[in-house]
Design a protein around this motif. Structure first.
Motif, PDB file in Angstrom:
ATOM      1  N   PRO A  14       0.814  -1.222   0.000  1.00 48.10           N
ATOM      2  CA  PRO A  14       0.000   0.000   0.000  1.00 48.10           C
ATOM      3  C   PRO A  14       0.844   1.266   0.000  1.00 48.10           C
ATOM      4  CG  PRO A  14      -0.959  -1.622   1.468  1.00 48.10           C
ATOM      5  CD  PRO A  14       0.340  -2.195   1.006  1.00 48.10           C
ATOM      6  N   ALA A  15       1.977   1.242   0.732  1.00 47.35           N
ATOM      7  CA  ALA A  15       2.840   2.425   0.777  1.00 47.35           C
ATOM      8  C   ALA A  15       3.440   2.730  -0.595  1.00 47.35           C
ATOM      9  CB  ALA A  15       3.950   2.223   1.804  1.00 47.35           C
ATOM     10  N   GLN A  60       2.186   1.815  -3.555  1.00 41.27           N
ATOM     11  CA  GLN A  60       1.109   2.233  -4.453  1.00 41.27           C
ATOM     12  C   GLN A  60       0.697   3.679  -4.195  1.00 41.27           C
ATOM     13  OE1 GLN A  60      -1.682  -0.886  -3.526  1.00 41.27           O
ATOM     14  NE2 GLN A  60      -0.912  -2.216  -5.140  1.00 41.27           N
ATOM     15  N   GLN A  61       0.647   4.059  -2.940  1.00 41.77           N
ATOM     16  CA  GLN A  61       0.312   5.442  -2.601  1.00 41.77           C
ATOM     17  C   GLN A  61       1.399   6.392  -3.086  1.00 41.77           C
ATOM     18  OE1 GLN A  61      -0.325   5.297   1.623  1.00 41.77           O
ATOM     19  NE2 GLN A  61      -2.091   3.919   1.442  1.00 41.77           N
ATOM     20  N   ARG A  62       2.639   5.972  -2.962  1.00 43.67           N
ATOM     21  CA  ARG A  62       3.740   6.814  -3.436  1.00 43.67           C
ATOM     22  C   ARG A  62       3.656   7.015  -4.945  1.00 43.67           C
ATOM     23  NH1 ARG A  62       8.854   6.354  -5.486  1.00 43.67           N
ATOM     24  NH2 ARG A  62      10.327   7.971  -4.800  1.00 43.67           N
ATOM     25  N   GLN A  92       1.032   6.944  -6.758  1.00 41.94           N
ATOM     26  CA  GLN A  92      -0.098   7.844  -7.006  1.00 41.94           C
ATOM     27  C   GLN A  92       0.312   9.297  -6.792  1.00 41.94           C
ATOM     28  OE1 GLN A  92      -3.096   7.558  -8.156  1.00 41.94           O
ATOM     29  NE2 GLN A  92      -3.825   5.466  -7.889  1.00 41.94           N
ATOM     30  N   ARG A  93       1.051   9.562  -5.730  1.00 44.22           N
ATOM     31  CA  ARG A  93       1.482  10.936  -5.456  1.00 44.22           C
ATOM     32  C   ARG A  93       2.406  11.452  -6.554  1.00 44.22           C
ATOM     33  NH1 ARG A  93       2.134   8.721  -0.207  1.00 44.22           N
ATOM     34  NH2 ARG A  93       4.418   8.706  -0.453  1.00 44.22           N
TER      35      ARG A  93
END
Length: 214
Positions: free
Chosen positions: A45-46, A48-50, A52-53
């Protein structure tokens, strides 16, 4: 683990001087080393979130030390790079500060101006640098890889640090290894970006020691 793309003749002689002006150094052998750090193979998740950012990053500028190793020889230079979605401008300087190549990319063409002022043209940066400098600069992927993220157009393999940044990345036939992540302020976001990027394809090894981001 293989992952799909992330979605939301005379000219060469004139450039021999460019290759020679990149002062030879034995220190470039560090390009072949791989940083050691705990990593996981699957995206988290970390991570994937990165990713996205980082979609918000459309432009940047950086200064870096560039080390190149190919055909058993090593060279170093200084690089200034300005990137936007439509353009790239890269200035390559010798260790003594002399500009030895200027690369301009637009949607229409790529131009390399050598230190004598002669211009050379091609359809992409990789083929132009291979023809004139002897080694390929994978600019299409590098604008994303330098941020520590795969580009969204082809499949890739990656391993990740526990904090979400990639530890290693394989894409388009290149192996990329990362080290020295630091919080960095860009025009759109503040994000943890790599300070050291190593790339290898066949006998070509490139190392970017990034000194400054904008």
């Amino acid at each position: 683990m293989l992952r799909p793309p992330f979605r939301p003749g005379s000219g060469r002689q004139a450039l021999i001087a460019v290759g020679l002006a990149l002062a030879c150094t034995t220190g470039v052998t560090a390009c072949s080393s791989v940083p050691t750090a705990p990593a996981v193979i699957s995206a988290t998740p970390a991570s994937q979130q990165r990713d996205q950012r980082l979609l918000a990053v459309t432009q940047f500028a950086l200064e870096a030390k560039l080390a190149v190793q190919f055909n058993g020889k090593g060279y170093t230079a200084r690089l200034q790079w300005q990137h936007t979605p439509a353009t790239d401008q890269l200035r390559i300087f010798s260790p003594l500060g002399q500009q030895i190549a200027l690369i301009d990319r637009s949607a229409e063409s790529v131009t390399l101006t050598d230190q004598s002022g002669k211009q050379h043209h091609a359809g992409d940066v990789a083929s132009l640098t291979e023809k004139l400098l002897g080694w390929r600069l994978p600019l299409t992927g590098l604008s994303q890889w330098v941020l520590g993220t795969p580009h969204p157009h082809t499949e890739y393999e990656a391993s990740y640090l526990s904090t979400g940044e990639p530890h290693t990345l394989r894409q388009d036939g290149w192996q990329i290894a990362y080290d020295d992540y630091k919080p960095t302020i860009l025009p759109e976001i503040t994000e943890s970006l790599p300070g050291l990027v190593r790339l290898q394809q066949d006998d070509i090894r490139l190392k970017l020691l990034i000194q400054h981001w904008e």
